[in-house]
Scaffold this motif. Structure first.
Motif, short mmCIF file in Angstrom:
data_model
loop_
_atom_site.label_atom_id
_atom_site.label_comp_id
_atom_site.label_asym_id
_atom_site.label_seq_id
_atom_site.Cartn_x
_atom_site.Cartn_y
_atom_site.Cartn_z
N VAL A 14 -36.99 -42.01 121.51
CA VAL A 14 -37.61 -42.17 120.18
C VAL A 14 -36.85 -41.32 119.16
CG1 VAL A 14 -39.72 -41.91 118.81
CG2 VAL A 14 -39.87 -42.62 121.23
N ALA A 15 -36.57 -40.08 119.53
CA ALA A 15 -35.85 -39.18 118.62
C ALA A 15 -34.46 -39.74 118.30
CB ALA A 15 -35.73 -37.79 119.23
N ALA A 16 -33.80 -40.27 119.32
CA ALA A 16 -32.44 -40.82 119.12
C ALA A 16 -32.48 -42.04 118.20
CB ALA A 16 -31.81 -41.18 120.46
N GLN A 17 -33.52 -42.85 118.35
CA GLN A 17 -33.65 -44.05 117.51
C GLN A 17 -33.88 -43.67 116.04
OE1 GLN A 17 -33.26 -47.10 119.03
NE2 GLN A 17 -33.20 -47.96 116.98
N VAL A 18 -34.72 -42.65 115.83
CA VAL A 18 -34.97 -42.17 114.45
C VAL A 18 -33.66 -41.63 113.86
CG1 VAL A 18 -36.13 -40.42 113.06
CG2 VAL A 18 -37.42 -41.68 114.80
N GLU A 19 -32.95 -40.88 114.67
CA GLU A 19 -31.69 -40.29 114.21
C GLU A 19 -30.67 -41.38 113.87
OE1 GLU A 19 -28.75 -37.31 116.41
OE2 GLU A 19 -30.85 -36.71 116.56
N ALA A 20 -30.61 -42.39 114.72
CA ALA A 20 -29.65 -43.49 114.49
C ALA A 20 -29.98 -44.20 113.19
CB ALA A 20 -29.68 -44.46 115.66
N MET A 21 -31.27 -44.43 112.93
CA MET A 21 -31.62 -45.13 111.69
C MET A 21 -31.31 -44.26 110.47
SD MET A 21 -32.40 -47.82 110.14
CE MET A 21 -32.83 -49.02 111.41
N ASP A 22 -31.57 -42.94 110.61
CA ASP A 22 -31.26 -42.02 109.50
C ASP A 22 -29.76 -42.02 109.18
OD1 ASP A 22 -33.73 -41.14 108.74
OD2 ASP A 22 -33.73 -39.35 110.01
N ALA A 23 -28.95 -42.27 110.21
CA ALA A 23 -27.49 -42.20 110.01
C ALA A 23 -26.95 -43.46 109.33
CB ALA A 23 -26.81 -42.00 111.36
N ARG A 24 -27.75 -44.53 109.35
CA ARG A 24 -27.26 -45.78 108.73
C ARG A 24 -27.52 -45.73 107.23
NH1 ARG A 24 -30.38 -48.17 113.43
NH2 ARG A 24 -28.78 -48.35 115.03
N SER A 25 -26.54 -46.19 106.49
CA SER A 25 -26.71 -46.18 105.04
C SER A 25 -25.79 -47.22 104.44
CB SER A 25 -26.37 -44.80 104.47
OG SER A 25 -24.97 -44.68 104.34
N PRO A 26 -25.98 -47.52 103.16
CA PRO A 26 -25.10 -48.49 102.52
C PRO A 26 -23.62 -48.10 102.58
CG PRO A 26 -27.06 -48.14 101.19
CD PRO A 26 -27.11 -47.12 102.29
N ALA A 27 -23.32 -46.82 102.87
CA ALA A 27 -21.91 -46.40 102.97
C ALA A 27 -21.18 -47.17 104.06
CB ALA A 27 -21.84 -44.90 103.24
N GLN A 28 -21.91 -47.54 105.12
CA GLN A 28 -21.28 -48.33 106.19
C GLN A 28 -20.83 -49.69 105.66
OE1 GLN A 28 -24.08 -48.65 109.43
NE2 GLN A 28 -23.68 -46.58 110.15
N GLY A 29 -21.76 -50.35 104.96
CA GLY A 29 -21.42 -51.66 104.39
C GLY A 29 -20.30 -51.55 103.37
N ALA A 30 -20.33 -50.46 102.59
CA ALA A 30 -19.31 -50.26 101.56
C ALA A 30 -17.93 -50.13 102.20
CB ALA A 30 -19.64 -49.02 100.73
N ALA A 31 -17.87 -49.47 103.35
CA ALA A 31 -16.60 -49.32 104.06
C ALA A 31 -16.09 -50.69 104.53
CB ALA A 31 -16.77 -48.38 105.25
#
Lengths: 214, 131, 90
Positions: free
Chosen positions: A52-69
């Motif tokens: 659960v903690a890892a899943q929350v962390e993974a979602m927190d790490a995703r951001s529009p910066a990925q799409g921008a790249a």
């Protein structure tokens, strides 16, 4: 007016939104249900607390910066652009972005075409690439009106499109998720991928905005 | 009528109407219906909301239920829930409902666990950290 | 045999209750297959805990004028993903 937020305001989180209170206000019925459901799922062996903690962390790490790249790479690498338009999921995976079980379709804006994404049935969004959707994307107004009067909706975001530009609305009704590749702004010829990525806003990848000019 | 929405749909004799007045159209299926301006407010999510999101994703990855099961319950909760509950309040209700249906735990186990959680303290931090 | 891109299709006008991913506003409307995506498990079955039979899924493109009688920009389009069992030849 809904807009991408600047990320340098002290009262905003890294994703540009104000923080919500949760830790110090009265415990709500639904918070109790979350804790109870989570602990029962753990006790019954469905998940572990670590997962659960890892899943929350993974979602927190995703951001529009990925799409921008991804967009910036498509602007600078014609072969990558072709692969992205042919198979969005595979092209993102090349860059280390796992877009999950849903398949990603990239649609490209140009002088003749403007693409915009909506989900009229719920709020499907390329969350594994861009992070969680903004509130307005989930609103009744956006969901209902975008398929009926897209140009009026876009005008509310400050985007007035000329009549000779065809608007293509993409209703995410099933297993696909959509990334809009905005048109590369003029005057960016000498810029590298990293600098270009800064011009790519979240809203431009949903299709309610365009890329910033340098 | 000046309202541009108030037309007649092509291929249908029925005048255009909001979703909720037509029993053959479900409330959540809102493409093309009347609505005001798109709201501009945005906010980040609280920890408990992020955990709800994580539990839904993990339930799918573990094969307990799919996103379609989640959506079915959200839709069956009705329009009033959409208007009065927050996004993740609706999600946690739908998450729990699917686990009850799939037999992950019983209503009695849930009831006892919720009482235990509530007894831990007055805030989310107190109740969530005691485990 | 999946339909070829470009094939004209009409969305069925069925209105069963339950979990459905075919939007109401497109039922009875005619468009053209934009691309073939399938097969994907039927969400109408997955939603009720069944395995979900795999079906071809299509991206169908509709002209605004074919969806809304009062469309002001008739050649703008709506693309939506529709499962095979909701489509009939147009």
């Amino acid at each position: 007016m809904p807009h991408d937020h600047p990320d340098h305001d002290d009262h905003l989180s890294p994703s540009g939104h104000p923080y919500r209170p949760d830790q110090d206000t009265g415990l709500s019925y639904w918070q109790v249900m979350e804790i109870a459901t989570r602990e029962l799922m753990i006790e019954k062996g469905v998940v572990t607390a670590g997962e659960v903690a890892a899943q929350v962390e993974a979602m927190d790490a995703r951001s529009p910066a990925q799409g921008a790249a991804v967009v910036a790479r498509a602007w600078t690498d014609p072969d990558f652009r072709e692969r992205l338009l042919a198979d969005g999921s595979a092209a993102c995976a090349e860059m280390g972005f796992d877009v999950g079980p849903m398949r990603l379709i990239a649609v490209e804006n140009d002088a003749a075409t403007h693409n915009v994404v909506v989900c009229t049935l719920c709020s499907c969004y390329p969350r594994n690439l861009l992070g969680l959707p903004p509130d307005w994307y989930k609103s009744r107004a956006y969901r209902s009106r975008t398929v009926r009067e897209p140009r009026k909706v876009l005008a509310e975001f400050g985007l007035d499109l000329p009549e000779d530009v065809t608007v293509r609305v993409h209703d995410s009704t099933a297993d696909m998720r959509y990334l809009v590749v905005p048109a590369r702004p003029a005057g960016t010829e000498g810029m590298d991928e990293v600098a270009l990525a800064d011009l790519v806003t979240r809203d431009s990848m949903i299709g309610v905005g365009i890329a910033k000019t340098p | 009528m000046a309202d541009p929405h108030d037309g007649t749909e092509q291929g249908s004799a029925r005048p255009f109407a909001p979703a909720s007045s037509d029993p053959s159209r479900r409330w959540h299926d809102m493409g093309g219906t009347l609505a005001g301006p798109v709201p501009g407010d945005e906010h980040d999510f609280a920890l408990w909301e992020k955990r709800v999101d994580a539990l839904v994703i993990l339930s799918g990855l573990k094969g307990v239920f799919t996103v379609d099961g989640l959506r079915r319950v959200l839709e069956d909760m009705g329009e009033e829930a959409f208007e009065t509950m927050t996004y993740y309040e609706r999600w946690v209700a739908a998450l729990n409902q699917n686990h009850l249906e799939q037999g992950t735990y019983t209503v009695a186990e849930l009831g006892a666990k919720m009482e235990e959680v509530r007894a831990r303290g007055e805030t989310y931090a107190d109740a969530a950290d005691a485990s | 045999m999946p339909l070829e891109p470009g094939t004209r299709v009409r969305v069925k006008t069925m209105t069963p209750p339950g979990h459905i991913r075919t939007p109401f506003y497109l039922r009875g409307k005619t468009g053209a297959v934009e691309r073939v995506l399938g097969p994907f498990a039927n969400p109408e079955e997955l939603a009720y805990g069944q395995d979900g039979r795999a079906l071809p899924l299509y991206r169908v493109r509709f002209r605004m004028a074919d969806v809304w009688a009062d469309a002001t920009t008739p050649t703008d389009t709506i693309d939506a993903e529709i499962y095979a069992h909701w489509l009939e030849p147009a």
